[in-house]
Motif scaffolding. Structure first.
Motif, PDB file in Angstrom:
ATOM      1  N   SER A   1      -2.668   0.506  38.219  1.00 15.21           N
ATOM      2  CA  SER A   1      -3.904   0.276  38.966  1.00 15.21           C
ATOM      3  C   SER A   1      -5.018  -0.042  37.979  1.00 15.21           C
ATOM      4  CB  SER A   1      -4.258   1.530  39.758  1.00 15.21           C
ATOM      5  OG  SER A   1      -4.645   2.574  38.870  1.00 15.21           O
TER       6      SER A   1
ATOM      7  N   SER B   1       1.219  -0.959  44.480  1.00 16.88           N
ATOM      8  CA  SER B   1       0.381  -1.932  45.163  1.00 16.88           C
ATOM      9  C   SER B   1       0.968  -3.338  45.045  1.00 16.88           C
ATOM     10  CB  SER B   1      -1.023  -1.919  44.551  1.00 16.88           C
ATOM     11  OG  SER B   1      -1.681  -3.145  44.744  1.00 16.88           O
ATOM     12  N   PRO B   2       1.088  -4.077  46.151  1.00 22.00           N
ATOM     13  CA  PRO B   2       1.607  -5.441  46.071  1.00 22.00           C
ATOM     14  C   PRO B   2       0.861  -6.309  45.067  1.00 22.00           C
ATOM     15  CG  PRO B   2       1.493  -4.749  48.354  1.00 22.00           C
ATOM     16  CD  PRO B   2       0.820  -3.671  47.550  1.00 22.00           C
ATOM     17  N   ARG B   3      -0.445  -6.160  45.009  1.00 23.45           N
ATOM     18  CA  ARG B   3      -1.218  -6.979  44.077  1.00 23.45           C
ATOM     19  C   ARG B   3      -0.866  -6.649  42.630  1.00 23.45           C
ATOM     20  NH1 ARG B   3      -7.639  -7.307  44.861  1.00 23.45           N
ATOM     21  NH2 ARG B   3      -6.842  -8.280  46.772  1.00 23.45           N
ATOM     22  N   ALA B   4      -0.778  -5.360  42.309  1.00 24.25           N
ATOM     23  CA  ALA B   4      -0.467  -4.961  40.938  1.00 24.25           C
ATOM     24  C   ALA B   4       0.958  -5.343  40.565  1.00 24.25           C
ATOM     25  CB  ALA B   4      -0.676  -3.459  40.769  1.00 24.25           C
TER      26      ALA B   4
ATOM     27  N   ALA C   1       2.764  -7.801  41.818  1.00 25.00           N
ATOM     28  CA  ALA C   1       2.818  -9.252  41.665  1.00 25.00           C
ATOM     29  C   ALA C   1       2.225  -9.695  40.338  1.00 25.00           C
ATOM     30  CB  ALA C   1       2.089  -9.926  42.821  1.00 25.00           C
ATOM     31  N   ALA C   2       1.066  -9.151  39.998  1.00 24.52           N
ATOM     32  CA  ALA C   2       0.414  -9.550  38.748  1.00 24.52           C
ATOM     33  C   ALA C   2       1.274  -9.189  37.548  1.00 24.52           C
ATOM     34  CB  ALA C   2      -0.955  -8.882  38.640  1.00 24.52           C
TER      35      ALA C   2
ATOM     36  N   ARG D   1       5.262   0.136  51.147  1.00 22.57           N
ATOM     37  CA  ARG D   1       4.714  -0.663  50.049  1.00 22.57           C
ATOM     38  C   ARG D   1       5.729  -1.719  49.600  1.00 22.57           C
ATOM     39  NH1 ARG D   1      -0.651  -1.106  48.844  1.00 22.57           N
ATOM     40  NH2 ARG D   1      -1.589   0.826  48.145  1.00 22.57           N
TER      41      ARG D   1
ATOM     42  N   TRP E   1       5.533  -6.085  49.308  1.00 24.81           N
ATOM     43  CA  TRP E   1       5.505  -6.826  48.047  1.00 24.81           C
ATOM     44  C   TRP E   1       5.612  -8.325  48.306  1.00 24.81           C
ATOM     45  CZ3 TRP E   1       9.413  -3.542  44.689  1.00 24.81           C
ATOM     46  CH2 TRP E   1       8.771  -2.358  44.288  1.00 24.81           C
ATOM     47  N   THR E   2       4.760  -9.085  47.646  1.00 19.58           N
ATOM     48  CA  THR E   2       4.766 -10.546  47.785  1.00 19.58           C
ATOM     49  C   THR E   2       5.565 -11.217  46.671  1.00 19.58           C
ATOM     50  OG1 THR E   2       2.670 -10.658  46.565  1.00 19.58           O
ATOM     51  CG2 THR E   2       2.548 -10.556  48.972  1.00 19.58           C
TER      52      THR E   2
END
Length: 238
Positions: free
Chosen positions: A46, A54-57, A59-60, A91, A95-96
């Protein structure tokens, strides 16, 4: 097979060598692969440096590491990142960007639900079986066990004098592991003795700043690459 475990739950307070941001993880992974690591395990963070699903974390982290290496990349699903197993599985379904594999600690509540969510999305599962837990027994009875990618036999005994014996007991408890490959590793003071044992037994293993901050001679490791290079140069003897 030698996996590099880039960071684990560690953060900036454990030293500048521990990669926390996606860019730092990518750079560290590239250096480790360049000297011989064949697989990457990372803990997405995070903004405040804590493990997260987190999907954003996720993915990044995956996009950054994959831009730097061409080996399989996995992430954690440890309960400390999301204590509620239902929320953990949710979660994963959000995930993307998907990892090649993800570790699931079989002694944690909801392990099978989390593993099923990963398998449903086509993500391979590394079954984390820790010494000193009921993970091996729960895994032996699991209907999902034959479907996992491999078993991560994790020796939580940090005493260099007893870690090898603990590792052997853990392997005995795991048994045939439903015929799945076994990756054996230790942590902190037990990391190098267990790695040597894995070498002697012909098992896959791992090394990295998640498992230890020091080289075999006790000196502080300057990078994951330094640990990987040392692991590849370590003999199988005591």
């Amino acid at each position: 097979m030698l996996q590099v475990c880039l960071n684990g739950p560690r953060g900036a307070g454990d030293g500048a060598a521990v990669p926390v941001s996606p860019g730092a993880m990518a750079e560290s992974a590239a250096e480790a692969v360049a000297v011989g690591a064949q697989d990457v395990h990372a803990h997405p963070k995070s903004p405040c440096g804590q493990d997260t699903l987190s999907p954003r974390a996720v993915a990044a982290t995956l996009e950054a590491i994959r831009s730097a290496v061409r080996v399989p990349v996995g992430v954690t699903t440890g309960a400390w990142a999301e204590p509620d197993p239902r929320a953990r599985a949710a979660r994963i379904r959000e995930w993307t960007v998907l990892p090649d594999h993800a570790s699931v600690n079989w002694h944690e509540p909801g392990a099978e639900e989390v593993a099923a969510a990963l398998l449903d999305r086509g993500v391979d599962v590394e079954a984390g079986l820790w010494s000193g837990t009921d993970g091996p027994a729960r895994f032996a009875a699991s209907h999902l066990a034959p479907r996992v990618l491999r078993v991560l036999a994790e020796v939580t005994d940090r005493d260099p004098g007893t870690a090898e014996a603990t590792a052997r007991k853990l392997l005995d408890a795991i048994g045939t592991a439903h015929e799945r490959p076994v990756l054996l590793h230790g942590e902190e003071g037990g990391a190098w003795p267990v790695l040597r044992l894995a070498r002697r037994l012909g098992l896959a293993t791992r090394i990295g700043l998640e498992d230890t901050l020091v080289l075999p001679d006790g000196q502080r490791a300057g990078s994951n690459a330094a640990l990987v290079a040392a692991a590849l140069g370590v003999g199988a003897g005591p």
